[in-house]
Write an enzyme that holds these catalytic residues in place. Structure first.
Site, mmCIF file in Angstrom:
data_model
loop_
_atom_site.group_PDB
_atom_site.id
_atom_site.type_symbol
_atom_site.label_atom_id
_atom_site.label_comp_id
_atom_site.label_asym_id
_atom_site.label_seq_id
_atom_site.Cartn_x
_atom_site.Cartn_y
_atom_site.Cartn_z
ATOM 1 N N TYR A 101 4.336 19.919 23.943
ATOM 2 C CA TYR A 101 4.233 21.308 23.461
ATOM 3 C C TYR A 101 3.547 22.226 24.466
ATOM 4 C CZ TYR A 101 4.254 18.455 19.159
ATOM 5 O OH TYR A 101 4.509 17.523 18.188
ATOM 6 N N CYS A 149 5.198 7.272 35.030
ATOM 7 C CA CYS A 149 6.123 7.621 36.103
ATOM 8 C C CYS A 149 7.081 8.732 35.704
ATOM 9 C CB CYS A 149 6.891 6.384 36.516
ATOM 10 S SG CYS A 149 5.756 5.115 37.048
#
Ligand code: LLP
Length: 423
Positions: A322, A348
């Site tokens: 968000y 990653c």
């Protein structure tokens, strides 16, 4: 207000230094303050009662923080639970929440979940659509029972801090329109397996302005009056959750007293109704932090300075999901001018960035930091992405603390899987 303060130059939770917890439990670790949970619940409850709203049911939204010890802390004060799955019902029961204080919400309940909720004796099932009303009616009749239902209304009011957490507009998946609610209520009243007891709404989360709530609640009041004029009993009005908290870079959210006064004003003259609320964030967010350790500081010659932590997006998803802002505080602040960091985790993908260009006190490898306001939608949204173990959870009470969810072992993680027979 919360109970995470600097004492003797280091950040503590109530009377416990966060460094002491990190030393024993390791990092990353979630730490919750009982006193803050209790204070937030109590202030909300007293505000509602003082505003003349009777004896409201405050059903804590379990999705915000589903740790059983957290739920038990609130249950001991009389809180109920707003749940959205069988798993959450089981957690609420395990925490000692009486079934008559459990409200079952959610757009996609299964028949098995509804049956379980009814066996449990939950206070109310919030029905979100016509097909669901028929499903609940069918399940209840098979069980020879009658389910108390509330119709979840979508009052078509925009609110909430982010598009992904706004729920009250007509074009999102939650609830039925006001007109539909009237029709469904009348239908429900004629069904053998359900008994309509009220109406419910929840328009969004992290709402920092009372105006959209007031607009929605005004519509809910008119709906209750129309239903009563048509001869229906309406015993309960569930006004949802959604009140925001200060994440430090945002407007101050309204105080619980102002929220309660607004409701009292909007509902003035509406008699014989029990109010229900489903707060999550306002109770739990500022009652928890995520403590992490700095693995290293990667200062690129070209300029950017990355603070690489041992916590990642799998532990605290809100910034990646968000763009949420969490204050970051060193557990033992060093003297010196602020430094501009990009704060990242080891996962990653670039999305594993907590914040960019954040001015923080100087930090070095090995230092501890705390993500503030992480008690709601923190551990509850964590995953094992990148096969990282779930961060443990610790509950503090005064000078005492307890591990209320230990860090799993790698054997636990691998032990959940099975080889396929052809291997
Ligand atoms: N009741 C219902 C039906 C809800 O859907 C929600 C939250 C609540 C109550 C509690 O709302 P609160 O008082 O906590 O605002 N993961 C997002 C927030 C999602 C909220 C979903 N529904 C976040 O981290 O911001």
């Amino acid at each position: 207000m919360n109970h995470f303060e600097l004492q003797g130059g280091e950040l503590t939770c109530e009377d416990v230094p966060l460094s002491a917890i990190a030393a024993e439990v390791g990092t990353p670790v979630y730490v919750y303050s009982s006193a803050t949970l209790e204070r937030h619940y109590t202030v909300l409850r007293e505000s509602l009662v003082d505003a003349g709203l009777g004896d409201p049911l405050i059903a804590f939204a379990v999705k915000a923080n589903s740790n059983v010890a957290v739920l038990r802390t609130l249950a001991q004060l009389g809180a109920g639970a707003d749940v959205v799955s069988e798993g959450e019902i089981r957690r609420a029961l395990a925490a000692g929440v009486p079934p008559e204080r459990i409200v079952f919400s959610g757009v996609g309940k299964t028949e098995a979940e509804v049956a379980f909720a009814m066996q449990t004796g939950v206070a109310e099932i919030n029905v979100e659509s016509e097909p669901e009303l028929h499903m609940v009616n069918g399940v209840a009749q098979l069980m020879g029972a009658r389910a108390a239902v509330a119709i979840r209304v979508n009052p078509d009011v925009a609110a909430g801090g982010h598009a992904k957490i706004s729920t009250g507009k007509a074009d999102n998946k939650f609830g039925v329109s006001l007109a539909e609610a009237e029709r469904l209520y009348a239908n429900a009243a004629n069904m053998a397996g359900v008994r309509p007891v009220g109406v419910a709404c929840h328009i969004g989360s992290q709402i920092t302005d009372l105006a959209p709530l007031e607009a929605a609640f005004g519509k809910m009041r008119s709906l209750v009056e129309r239903l009563r004029a048509e001869g229906h009993d309406v015993e309960r009005l569930d006004l949802g959750g959604g009140l925001g908290v200060p994440y430090f870079n945002q407007p101050e959210p309204p105080a619980p007293a102002a929220y309660a006064a607004m409701i009292a004003r909007t509902m003035q003259g509406l008699d014989d109704i029990q109010y229900a609320f489903e707060p999550g964030r306002m109770i739990a967010a500022n009652a928890g932090v995520l403590v992490a350790r700095v693995l290293h500081v990667n200062a690129r010659p070209e300029g950017r300075r990355f603070l690489v932590l041992d916590a990642a997006m799998n532990d605290l998803l809100r910034p990646a999901m968000y763009d949420a802002y969490h204050d970051i505080r060193p557990v033992k602040p060093r003297d010196g001018d602020p430094v501009i960091y990009d704060v990242v985790g080891p996962v990653c993908e670039t999305g594993d960035t907590f914040t960019r260009d954040r001015a923080l006190p100087p930090l070095e490898a090995g230092d501890l930091i705390a993500f503030m306001s992480a008690g709601a939608y923190g551990a509850a949204m964590a995953s094992e992405y990148n096969s990282r173990l779930l961060a443990p959870e610790v509950l503090v009470r005064g000078a005492e603390w307890a591990i209320v969810r230990p860090r799993p072992s790698y054997d636990d993680m691998l032990g959940r899987e099975r080889p396929a027979p052809w291997f």
